[in-house]
Design a protein around this motif. Structure first.
Motif, PDB file in Angstrom:
ATOM      1  N   ILE A 175       0.861  -1.178   0.000  1.00 54.23           N
ATOM      2  CA  ILE A 175       0.000   0.000   0.000  1.00 54.23           C
ATOM      3  C   ILE A 175       0.901   1.233   0.000  1.00 54.23           C
ATOM      4  O   ILE A 175       1.846   1.318   0.787  1.00 54.23           O
ATOM      5  N   VAL A 201      -0.598  -0.551  -4.562  1.00 54.62           N
ATOM      6  CA  VAL A 201      -1.952  -0.019  -4.400  1.00 54.62           C
ATOM      7  C   VAL A 201      -1.803   1.396  -3.854  1.00 54.62           C
ATOM      8  O   VAL A 201      -1.523   1.594  -2.663  1.00 54.62           O
ATOM      9  N   VAL A 203      -3.092   5.053  -2.811  1.00 57.05           N
ATOM     10  CA  VAL A 203      -4.331   5.656  -2.328  1.00 57.05           C
ATOM     11  C   VAL A 203      -4.067   7.060  -1.798  1.00 57.05           C
ATOM     12  O   VAL A 203      -3.020   7.333  -1.218  1.00 57.05           O
ATOM     13  N   SER A 211     -10.234   3.557   4.106  1.00 52.77           N
ATOM     14  CA  SER A 211     -10.774   2.188   4.103  1.00 52.77           C
ATOM     15  C   SER A 211      -9.815   1.165   3.505  1.00 52.77           C
ATOM     16  O   SER A 211      -9.667   0.052   4.048  1.00 52.77           O
ATOM     17  N   THR A 212      -9.158   1.491   2.401  1.00 54.84           N
ATOM     18  CA  THR A 212      -8.222   0.538   1.793  1.00 54.84           C
ATOM     19  C   THR A 212      -7.083   0.214   2.755  1.00 54.84           C
ATOM     20  O   THR A 212      -6.631  -0.929   2.855  1.00 54.84           O
ATOM     21  N   GLN A 215      -8.471  -1.996   5.684  1.00 55.24           N
ATOM     22  CA  GLN A 215      -8.851  -3.329   5.226  1.00 55.24           C
ATOM     23  C   GLN A 215      -7.640  -4.218   4.960  1.00 55.24           C
ATOM     24  O   GLN A 215      -7.743  -5.450   5.043  1.00 55.24           O
ATOM     25  N   ASN A 216      -6.508  -3.628   4.647  1.00 57.06           N
ATOM     26  CA  ASN A 216      -5.310  -4.404   4.337  1.00 57.06           C
ATOM     27  C   ASN A 216      -4.391  -4.583   5.544  1.00 57.06           C
ATOM     28  O   ASN A 216      -3.357  -5.249   5.436  1.00 57.06           O
TER      29      ASN A 216
END
Length: 289
Positions: A175, A201, A203, A211-212, A215-216
């Protein structure tokens, strides 16, 4: 958009202190930096601001931060020129932690045994040349020799260089978050050109509550190369996002600021394992107990 540049001659420590204070606020400047005139040895504080800049606010912040009256000069920046990219063009490749960070202008072969990362000058920071970035690359190299993390996040990713370094070495998703949408776009492009587009990923997020990101998590490796003030404010969120035994790499910290950052993370259950010093910049390696 019209952009002005503020500048003032200061001592090296004063210039960096004022940069730190300015970047902790969202309302004063687009960017701020400290640099030395190679001919005279004089250090300068510089900030790029929407035109017209709030000169009175800068003067007051300097008074509060440095305890002195600072006289700023203001000049107009040509809106057709990307001054970030212009200032970084042609920089030589950087080798740190077994990584080789280079721009597209570099036509020579990648040295054998190094992990190549191509990062061109852009409207985001992080070409690998600053001591904070090289410190992080060296810390990442040390950590990956010990174990392979599975859940990683690069907070304040800039150009994505650290996230790309992690993805290339581990072949595992990372992330990459940043408050700046230009940094997110730049990171996506850089990940694609480095062959790890499917692993990054990117963001847009402030902190670690998007949220991402949640969630990870939780994460076994958290990297954050920003500034001391924001790092200390982020400590409780990092504590919540980190697994037990997680590694945390923090940079963007001047040597005299390190103790404050260490204490902020100690209050969240993280202990210092190693310090890397590059000129006046400190990179901290911590572990979540």
């Amino acid at each position: 958009m019209s952009v002005d540049q503020l500048s003032a001659p200061l001592t090296k420590d004063q210039a960096y202190e004022l940069v730190d204070a300015v970047m902790e606020r969202d309302d004063l400047a687009l960017t701020a930096s400290a640099h030395e005139n190679e001919d005279t040895g004089q250090w300068y504080f510089e900030a790029a601001c929407d035109s017209p800049p709030d000169l009175a606010a800068f003067v007051e912040l300097a008074r509060q931060t440095l305890g002195i009256e600072v006289e700023f000069s203001v000049s107009r920046i040509d809106p057709e020129i990307n001054w970030v990219a212009r200032s970084l063009e042609g920089l030589a490749p950087v080798t740190a932690g077994g990584f080789y960070v280079y721009g597209s202008h570099e036509t020579g072969p990648v040295p054998s045994g190094l992990t190549a990362i191509r990062i061109d000058a852009a409207q985001a920071f992080g070409t690998g040349h600053h001591e904070t970035t090289t410190g992080c690359l060296e810390a990442i190299n040390l950590l990956l020799k010990r174990r392979k993390p599975r859940h990683m996040i690069d907070v304040g990713t800039g150009t994505g260089v650290l996230a790309i370094a992690l993805a290339k070495r581990t072949k595992t998703p990372v992330i990459a978050s940043d408050i700046d949408p230009i940094s997110v776009t730049t990171t996506i492009a850089n990940a694609e050109q480095n062959g790890v587009g499917t692993l990054i990923v990117a963001v847009e997020a402030t902190g670690l509550t998007q949220s991402t990101i949640t969630q990870n998590g939780p994460y076994d490796l958290i990297v954050a190369n920003i500034l001391a003030g924001p790092l200390m404010a982020l400590a409780p969120s990092v504590g919540k996002a980190a697994q037990k035994g997680a590694s945390i790499v923090l940079s963007g910290i001047l040597e005299h600021q390190a103790r404050g950052v260490i204490n902020a993370y100690a209050r969240q259950g993280m202990t210092l394992t190693q310090t890397l010093q590059r000129k006046e910049w400190t990179t901290l390696m911590l572990e979540m107990k």
